[in-house]
Design an enzyme around this catalytic site. Sequence first.
Site, PDB file in Angstrom:
ATOM      1  N   TYR A   1       0.802  -1.230   0.000  1.00 46.44           N
ATOM      2  CA  TYR A   1       0.000   0.000   0.000  1.00 46.44           C
ATOM      3  C   TYR A   1       0.833   1.279   0.000  1.00 46.44           C
ATOM      4  O   TYR A   1       0.283   2.376  -0.154  1.00 46.44           O
ATOM      5  CB  TYR A   1      -0.923   0.029   1.221  1.00 46.44           C
TER       6      TYR A   1
ATOM      7  N   TYR B   1      -5.642  -0.243   9.833  1.00 45.99           N
ATOM      8  CA  TYR B   1      -6.211  -0.218   8.488  1.00 45.99           C
ATOM      9  C   TYR B   1      -7.245   0.893   8.404  1.00 45.99           C
ATOM     10  O   TYR B   1      -7.813   1.323   9.409  1.00 45.99           O
ATOM     11  CB  TYR B   1      -6.790  -1.569   8.056  1.00 45.99           C
TER      12      TYR B   1
ATOM     13  N   ASP C   1      -7.228  11.245   1.379  1.00 45.11           N
ATOM     14  CA  ASP C   1      -7.388  11.380  -0.060  1.00 45.11           C
ATOM     15  C   ASP C   1      -8.817  11.773  -0.390  1.00 45.11           C
ATOM     16  O   ASP C   1      -9.742  11.517   0.389  1.00 45.11           O
ATOM     17  CB  ASP C   1      -7.027  10.070  -0.760  1.00 45.11           C
TER      18      ASP C   1
ATOM     19  N   ASN D   1     -14.299   5.790   4.012  1.00 41.04           N
ATOM     20  CA  ASN D   1     -14.475   4.873   5.142  1.00 41.04           C
ATOM     21  C   ASN D   1     -13.630   5.230   6.364  1.00 41.04           C
ATOM     22  O   ASN D   1     -14.030   4.978   7.497  1.00 41.04           O
ATOM     23  CB  ASN D   1     -14.164   3.442   4.706  1.00 41.04           C
TER      24      ASN D   1
ATOM     25  N   HIS E   1      -4.526   5.929  -1.969  1.00 43.05           N
ATOM     26  CA  HIS E   1      -5.281   5.909  -0.714  1.00 43.05           C
ATOM     27  C   HIS E   1      -4.382   6.203   0.493  1.00 43.05           C
ATOM     28  O   HIS E   1      -4.875   6.543   1.564  1.00 43.05           O
ATOM     29  CB  HIS E   1      -5.925   4.529  -0.550  1.00 43.05           C
TER      30      HIS E   1
END
Length: 208
Positions: free
Chosen positions: A36, A85, A112, A133, A41
Site C-alpha cells: 500500500y 487499516y 485522499d 471509510n 489511498h
Amino acid sequence: MFETIINWFLPKKEKDIVDTMNKFLIVGLGNIGAEYVNTRHNIGFKVLDYFAKKNSISFETVKLGAMAQYRFKGKTFFLLKPNTYMNLSGKAVHYWMTQEKIPLENILVITDDLNLSFGTIRIKPKGSDGGHNGLKNINLLLNTQNYCRFRFGISDEFKKGQQVNYVLGEWDEVEKEKLPERLEVASEIIISFGTSGIENTMTTFNGK
C-alpha cells in the site's frame, strides 16, 4: 522562554490547559503493508513520512499505530499513522486524542479525496465523511464531524466499476513527478495549522 516563565507561575490546572492547547494531533490516513505504500489511498501516510524526513524526526511503534513528535515554537505536533487499516482509523484517533488530552479543535486528519483533481488541497474545519471509510469510522468513534480535515485530491480518472482498483493503485508517472511539490505544500500546512490556526490556514492554502 517567556511561555515557560508564565507556566511556572500558573496554578496546575491552568498549566494543564495551556499545555493542552499547545498540543496538536496530525493524523495521516492509510493502510499498513508494503503493497500500500505508494497507493493513492495512502496519501495521509505519505504526507507524514515526507514531513518527518524533512524535519529529521522518526516514527516509533506505539499503541494502534506509529507516531513521531515534532516541537516548533512552543507547539508539540503528534504525527500519527494508525495501524488499524483505513476502515478502523477512528480507534487510533480516539485513543491518542484521549491519551494526550488533545482538544478536538487541535486535530487535523489528512485524507485522499476522489472529488478533487490531483494535488488540489481542501482544508475544512468540519464536514461529512464524503463516502470515505476512514472518516466514517472517525466520525463514529469521536461521535462528531466537527474536527479539521485536510483533503488531498487524487482525481477520479477511472472507468466505471474501477474505483477500488484506482484508489488502491499506484500514482502514474505524471503524478509522481508532481508529488514532491505537493508534499512540500502539505508539510507547510501542518505547521500553519498549529501556529496560525485553521481559518488562516484555509485562507492561505485552499486552492493553492
